[in-house]
Design a protein around this motif. Structure first.
Motif, PDB file in Angstrom:
ATOM      1  N   LEU A 188       6.346   3.158   9.935  1.00 14.97           N
ATOM      2  CA  LEU A 188       7.619   2.528   9.710  1.00 14.97           C
ATOM      3  C   LEU A 188       7.827   1.888   8.319  1.00 14.97           C
ATOM      4  CD1 LEU A 188       9.191   0.414  10.881  1.00 14.97           C
ATOM      5  CD2 LEU A 188       8.030  -1.109  10.605  1.00 14.97           C
ATOM      6  N   VAL A 189       7.227   1.720   7.354  1.00 15.48           N
ATOM      7  CA  VAL A 189       7.034   1.379   5.652  1.00 15.48           C
ATOM      8  C   VAL A 189       7.489   2.793   4.548  1.00 15.48           C
ATOM      9  CG1 VAL A 189       5.811   0.864   4.209  1.00 15.48           C
ATOM     10  CG2 VAL A 189       5.287  -0.457   6.420  1.00 15.48           C
ATOM     11  N   ASP A 190       7.424   3.716   6.245  1.00 15.74           N
ATOM     12  CA  ASP A 190       7.834   5.380   4.788  1.00 15.74           C
ATOM     13  C   ASP A 190       9.121   5.164   5.362  1.00 15.74           C
ATOM     14  OD1 ASP A 190       4.625   5.255   4.209  1.00 15.74           O
ATOM     15  OD2 ASP A 190       4.435   6.983   5.498  1.00 15.74           O
ATOM     16  N   ASP A 191       9.369   4.728   6.911  1.00 18.42           N
ATOM     17  CA  ASP A 191      11.215   5.566   6.896  1.00 18.42           C
ATOM     18  C   ASP A 191      11.759   4.398   6.480  1.00 18.42           C
ATOM     19  OD1 ASP A 191       9.950   7.483   8.699  1.00 18.42           O
ATOM     20  OD2 ASP A 191      10.259   5.911  10.553  1.00 18.42           O
ATOM     21  N   LEU A 192      11.224   3.078   6.266  1.00 21.05           N
ATOM     22  CA  LEU A 192      12.085   1.652   5.077  1.00 21.05           C
ATOM     23  C   LEU A 192      12.160   2.512   4.040  1.00 21.05           C
ATOM     24  CD1 LEU A 192      11.081  -1.423   7.265  1.00 21.05           C
ATOM     25  CD2 LEU A 192      13.044  -0.337   7.255  1.00 21.05           C
ATOM     26  N   ALA A 193      11.349   3.033   3.019  1.00 21.73           N
ATOM     27  CA  ALA A 193      11.443   3.381   1.821  1.00 21.73           C
ATOM     28  C   ALA A 193      11.937   3.969   1.740  1.00 21.73           C
ATOM     29  CB  ALA A 193       9.408   3.475   0.868  1.00 21.73           C
ATOM     30  N   ARG A 194      11.706   5.430   2.550  1.00 23.83           N
ATOM     31  CA  ARG A 194      12.916   6.370   2.127  1.00 23.83           C
ATOM     32  C   ARG A 194      14.371   5.675   2.599  1.00 23.83           C
ATOM     33  NH1 ARG A 194       9.280   8.517   5.062  1.00 23.83           N
ATOM     34  NH2 ARG A 194       9.705   9.357   6.227  1.00 23.83           N
ATOM     35  N   LEU A 195      14.827   5.155   3.564  1.00 25.95           N
ATOM     36  CA  LEU A 195      16.252   4.267   3.366  1.00 25.95           C
ATOM     37  C   LEU A 195      16.676   4.159   1.855  1.00 25.95           C
ATOM     38  CD1 LEU A 195      18.662   3.599   5.681  1.00 25.95           C
ATOM     39  CD2 LEU A 195      17.391   1.999   6.167  1.00 25.95           C
ATOM     40  N   PRO A 234      22.504  -2.386   6.064  1.00 25.98           N
ATOM     41  CA  PRO A 234      21.401  -2.113   7.631  1.00 25.98           C
ATOM     42  C   PRO A 234      20.299  -2.653   8.224  1.00 25.98           C
ATOM     43  CG  PRO A 234      21.506  -0.023   5.122  1.00 25.98           C
ATOM     44  CD  PRO A 234      21.932  -1.503   5.090  1.00 25.98           C
ATOM     45  N   VAL A 235      20.443  -2.480   8.828  1.00 20.96           N
ATOM     46  CA  VAL A 235      19.270  -2.933   9.989  1.00 20.96           C
ATOM     47  C   VAL A 235      18.725  -2.873  11.216  1.00 20.96           C
ATOM     48  CG1 VAL A 235      18.558  -5.464  11.094  1.00 20.96           C
ATOM     49  CG2 VAL A 235      21.002  -5.108   9.777  1.00 20.96           C
ATOM     50  N   VAL A 236      16.781  -2.425  10.433  1.00 25.96           N
ATOM     51  CA  VAL A 236      16.062  -1.662  11.014  1.00 25.96           C
ATOM     52  C   VAL A 236      15.403  -2.975  11.863  1.00 25.96           C
ATOM     53  CG1 VAL A 236      14.193  -0.710  11.020  1.00 25.96           C
ATOM     54  CG2 VAL A 236      15.436  -0.485   9.912  1.00 25.96           C
ATOM     55  N   VAL A 237      15.478  -2.736  13.499  1.00 27.49           N
ATOM     56  CA  VAL A 237      15.729  -4.354  14.135  1.00 27.49           C
ATOM     57  C   VAL A 237      13.368  -4.120  14.977  1.00 27.49           C
ATOM     58  CG1 VAL A 237      17.656  -5.455  14.939  1.00 27.49           C
ATOM     59  CG2 VAL A 237      16.706  -3.510  16.432  1.00 27.49           C
ATOM     60  N   GLY A 273      17.627   2.142  13.381  1.00 27.17           N
ATOM     61  CA  GLY A 273      17.190   1.470  14.359  1.00 27.17           C
ATOM     62  C   GLY A 273      16.263   0.729  14.721  1.00 27.17           C
ATOM     63  N   ALA A 274      15.647   0.965  15.795  1.00 25.67           N
ATOM     64  CA  ALA A 274      15.236  -0.105  16.461  1.00 25.67           C
ATOM     65  C   ALA A 274      13.526   0.497  17.038  1.00 25.67           C
ATOM     66  CB  ALA A 274      15.746  -0.220  18.267  1.00 25.67           C
ATOM     67  N   ARG A 294       0.941  -1.398  -0.186  1.00 24.78           N
ATOM     68  CA  ARG A 294      -0.045  -0.243   0.347  1.00 24.78           C
ATOM     69  C   ARG A 294       0.624   1.488  -0.591  1.00 24.78           C
ATOM     70  NH1 ARG A 294      -4.860   1.070   4.480  1.00 24.78           N
ATOM     71  NH2 ARG A 294      -5.581   2.826   2.729  1.00 24.78           N
ATOM     72  N   TYR A 295       2.018   1.285   0.941  1.00 24.17           N
ATOM     73  CA  TYR A 295       2.725   2.529   1.108  1.00 24.17           C
ATOM     74  C   TYR A 295       3.914   2.189   0.323  1.00 24.17           C
ATOM     75  CZ  TYR A 295      -0.495   2.949   4.621  1.00 24.17           C
ATOM     76  OH  TYR A 295      -1.866   2.988   5.603  1.00 24.17           O
ATOM     77  N   ALA A 296       4.496   1.107  -0.500  1.00 23.19           N
ATOM     78  CA  ALA A 296       6.074   1.720  -0.311  1.00 23.19           C
ATOM     79  C   ALA A 296       5.915   0.496  -2.070  1.00 23.19           C
ATOM     80  CB  ALA A 296       7.246   0.841   0.584  1.00 23.19           C
ATOM     81  N   THR A 297       5.646   0.926  -2.659  1.00 22.14           N
ATOM     82  CA  THR A 297       5.398   0.480  -4.284  1.00 22.14           C
ATOM     83  C   THR A 297       6.758   0.235  -4.974  1.00 22.14           C
ATOM     84  OG1 THR A 297       4.257   1.967  -5.538  1.00 22.14           O
ATOM     85  CG2 THR A 297       2.874   0.157  -4.290  1.00 22.14           C
TER      86      THR A 297
END
Length: 138
Positions: free
Chosen positions: A122-129, A86-89, A108-109, A23-26
């Motif tokens: 969270l998805v927005d941040d990951l998509a940006r990353l 990079p890992v986001v836990v 990130g955690a 939905r947010y990070a196509t």
């Protein structure tokens, strides 16, 4: 297309993250494995390919039935070419996040969101990353 690797063993959480990404990070592909061992095997196999297809980041559940996220973080750290991904836990409890912060690859955690709308940030941040990260290659 850039890829984020989700390491998660709970089917409900997998569906929630997949739905949020759809939905947010196509522009970012989400790939899922259900254990740290499966993740490390996949990543190590991809390293030996002529053109490695490594994820730009990993979204890691810290508490899984077959081992915890610390095991995977150690494995990544011990493997040249994987230690810089990079890992986001994520964890349902904040106390599981503390030990992960000692690993240099953890960028990130977050406490694991429980509802679809909470995954949007969270998805927005990951998509940006993922958009900001070059494709990882050895």
């Amino acid at each position: 297309m850039k890829t984020v690797l989700l390491v998660e063993d709970c089917e409900d959480d997998i569906r929630l993250v997949q739905s949020a990404f759809a939905r947010y990070a196509t522009a970012v592909r989400l790939e899922t494995v259900r254990s740290g061992e499966a993740a490390l095997d996949l990543l190590r196999c991809r390293q030996v390919d002529a053109q490695p297809n490594l994820p730009v980041c990993i979204l890691l559940d810290m508490c899984m039935a077959n081992g915890n996220g610390i095991w995977l973080l150690r494995g990544l750290g011990d493997t040249p070419g994987l230690r810089d991904i990079p890992v986001v836990v994520m964890s349902e409890t904040g106390d599981a996040l503390g030990p992960a912060r000692a690993f240099g690859s953890v960028v990130g955690a977050v406490e694991k969101p429980a509802r679809q709308h909470e995954f949007k940030k969270l998805v927005d941040d990951l998509a940006r990353l993922a958009g900001a990260m070059p494709q990882m290659v050895s």
